[in-house]
Design a protein around this motif. Structure first.
Motif, mmCIF file in Angstrom:
data_model
loop_
_atom_site.group_PDB
_atom_site.id
_atom_site.type_symbol
_atom_site.label_atom_id
_atom_site.label_comp_id
_atom_site.label_asym_id
_atom_site.label_seq_id
_atom_site.Cartn_x
_atom_site.Cartn_y
_atom_site.Cartn_z
ATOM 1 N N ASP A 90 0.819 -1.207 0.000
ATOM 2 C CA ASP A 90 0.000 0.000 0.000
ATOM 3 C C ASP A 90 0.854 1.259 0.000
ATOM 4 O O ASP A 90 0.385 2.329 -0.415
ATOM 5 C CB ASP A 90 -0.925 0.026 1.219
ATOM 6 N N HIS A 91 2.089 1.146 0.502
ATOM 7 C CA HIS A 91 3.044 2.250 0.495
ATOM 8 C C HIS A 91 4.357 1.717 -0.061
ATOM 9 O O HIS A 91 4.636 0.515 0.024
ATOM 10 C CB HIS A 91 3.279 2.790 1.920
ATOM 11 N N ALA A 96 9.039 4.445 4.458
ATOM 12 C CA ALA A 96 8.848 4.567 5.912
ATOM 13 C C ALA A 96 7.649 5.462 6.227
ATOM 14 O O ALA A 96 7.707 6.354 7.070
ATOM 15 C CB ALA A 96 10.116 5.083 6.591
ATOM 16 N N THR A 97 6.552 5.208 5.548
ATOM 17 C CA THR A 97 5.331 5.982 5.741
ATOM 18 C C THR A 97 4.750 5.742 7.134
ATOM 19 O O THR A 97 4.663 4.597 7.591
ATOM 20 C CB THR A 97 4.284 5.597 4.685
ATOM 21 N N VAL A 98 4.356 6.828 7.797
ATOM 22 C CA VAL A 98 3.709 6.734 9.109
ATOM 23 C C VAL A 98 2.227 7.048 8.939
ATOM 24 O O VAL A 98 1.868 8.086 8.371
ATOM 25 C CB VAL A 98 4.349 7.690 10.126
ATOM 26 N N TYR A 104 5.287 1.961 8.266
ATOM 27 C CA TYR A 104 5.271 0.889 7.277
ATOM 28 C C TYR A 104 6.597 0.839 6.520
ATOM 29 O O TYR A 104 7.176 1.881 6.188
ATOM 30 C CB TYR A 104 4.145 1.109 6.260
ATOM 31 N N GLY A 105 7.046 -0.372 6.230
ATOM 32 C CA GLY A 105 8.237 -0.517 5.397
ATOM 33 C C GLY A 105 8.930 -1.837 5.623
ATOM 34 O O GLY A 105 8.809 -2.456 6.694
ATOM 35 N N GLU A 364 4.473 -4.721 5.857
ATOM 36 C CA GLU A 364 5.135 -4.883 7.154
ATOM 37 C C GLU A 364 5.111 -3.550 7.898
ATOM 38 O O GLU A 364 5.391 -2.492 7.307
ATOM 39 C CB GLU A 364 6.575 -5.343 6.933
ATOM 40 N N HIS A 365 4.781 -3.593 9.196
ATOM 41 C CA HIS A 365 4.715 -2.343 9.935
ATOM 42 C C HIS A 365 4.956 -2.574 11.420
ATOM 43 O O HIS A 365 4.840 -3.681 11.928
ATOM 44 C CB HIS A 365 3.366 -1.643 9.733
ATOM 45 N N ILE A 366 5.264 -1.479 12.107
ATOM 46 C CA ILE A 366 5.523 -1.483 13.542
ATOM 47 C C ILE A 366 4.641 -0.421 14.197
ATOM 48 O O ILE A 366 4.411 0.655 13.632
ATOM 49 C CB ILE A 366 7.018 -1.191 13.850
ATOM 50 N N GLU A 367 4.100 -0.743 15.353
ATOM 51 C CA GLU A 367 3.416 0.262 16.170
ATOM 52 C C GLU A 367 4.488 1.112 16.854
ATOM 53 O O GLU A 367 5.261 0.611 17.673
ATOM 54 C CB GLU A 367 2.531 -0.413 17.215
#
Length: 392
Positions: A90-91, A96-98, A104-105, A364-367
């Motif tokens: 999606d990005h 490194a879109t927040v 995300y990345g 893939e993403h991190i909170e």
């Protein structure tokens, strides 16, 4: 846990910067990331060394602060798996879109957030070590090649970036893992005799010859699954690849079967080799076929005492968060903790922010809030250990 601080902003920036540096492995593009980490530490008056072993074109980073005892090693790898089909994201995987508190990345979870948390914790504790408020020493490792079982961490340990205790900052949702499964990949080759497909009986079809091997491997997996460990669960032997044939009208002369063997800390790789060898020798003799095998990659299993003092400190500090479980636990994946435990005899755990189910996935993403909590927990646990909380 706390309001936004300068540390929170710094951590978010470092995660973004690390994710934006593409370090896919293969082929292994870690140099720019290592150079960024070197510059980041030097801007904070912390000496960092660019290590050009084992590969001069793929350097890694070692940092050591202090000369007191004990020494804790914070380890992370900077290589990531390829992003794959970018249309599925999606990005952009390296933007490194927040969005909605998530970053995300590719590599955001596995494991550049862990690397960033380790960097900031090292810098924070460096000030306390140099001022004499903390007695021990800290080592930070930014290793190459973890995704393909290359000797990045092993080399950093050989270069003197070792210690008494270790934390491999892989994504565990801040659960403390004291053991992990091993992984071995085997390639099994079944040989035949080629011929034109209009005269199939003239040759020996390697695909057909491979069928009894596949049947035996299925039986082997069934037997292996009866082996269990309280922390890491079952062992497995899974057929993951089958390759054969050169052209539609040619009877194939060779078939290659790949298996992924996940093994327990109680299992020995030499014994597993013998199991594979004996099984294939029997199949070859009974079916009069040519079979050979090769173990092409190995990640050793590793384990320390379930209730080790190091693990107890991290469980206690993690319990201060709302969500991190504090029960005994083992990780199913393979990490570089095996190098700390097996090669350097370091009491080490796997512990870090993020959900491992995000690793290697699209989007893939991190909170980011988890990363900030992890920084607080890691800093507090490491500070306690460096001040002698664990008795030798």
């Amino acid at each position: 846990m706390s309001n936004v601080t300068d540390d929170d902003d710094d951590l978010k920036d470092v995660i973004k910067n690390l994710v934006q540096i593409e370090t896919e492995n293969p082929p292994g593009n870690e140099r720019l990331c290592s150079e960024y980490i070197i510059d980041w530490f030097e801007e904070r008056n912390i000496n960092a060394e660019l290590i050009e072993r084992p590969y001069p074109d793929r350097p890694q980073v070692g940092v050591r602060i202090g000369n007191g005892s004990p020494t804790i090693v914070l380890n992370g790898h900077i290589d990531v798996v390829p992003a794959g089909d970018r249309e599925q994201w999606d990005h952009d995987p390296y933007s490194a879109t927040v969005e909605d508190g998530k970053l995300y990345g590719r590599g955001s979870v596995d494991m550049k957030t862990g690397v960033a948390v380790g960097m900031l914790a090292t810098a924070s504790l460096a000030d306390e070590i140099r001022s004499g408020n903390v007695d021990g020493s800290i080592v930070f490792q930014a290793a190459i090649g973890e995704e393909t079982a290359e000797p990045g961490t092993k080399t950093l340990l050989e270069e003197g970036y070792d210690g008494d205790y270790g934390v491999v900052l892989e994504p565990t949702e801040m659960r403390t893992a004291t053991s992990e499964k091993g992984l071995a990949w085997y390639e099994i080759t079944v040989t035949g005799d080629p011929s034109h497909a209009s005269r199939p009986d003239q040759g020996t079809n390697a695909i057909q010859s491979a069928q009894p091997v596949l049947d035996a491997l299925n039986d082997y997996d069934t037997e292996v699954r009866t082996r269990e460990d309280d922390l890491v669960g079952q062992a497995y032997s899974t057929v993951t690849m089958f390759e054969a044939g050169t052209k539609e009208n040619v009877v194939p002369e060779q078939a290659t079967i790949t298996i992924d063997r996940r093994f327990l800390p109680s299992e020995d790789i030499e014994n597993i080799d013998n199991e594979i060898d004996n099984m294939l020798l029997e199949i070859a003799a009974v079916n009069d076929i040519g079979v050979s095998w090769e173990r092409i990659r190995t990640y050793e299993s590793a384990a320390i005492e379930e209730n080790s003092p190091l693990a107890e400190v991290f469980r206690r500090h993690s319990a201060k968060t709302d969500d991190a479980p504090t029960n005994s636990w083992g990780i199913n994946a393979s990490t570089d903790v095996r190098n700390l435990v097996n090669d350097a005899n370091i009491e080490a755990i796997t512990w870090g922010p993020g959900d491992i189910s995000q690793a290697h996935t699209y989007n893939e993403h991190i909170e980011l809030s988890d990363a900030m909590i992890a920084f607080d927990v890691l800093s507090g646990a490491a500070r306690e250990i460096l001040n002698g909380a664990i008795d030798d």
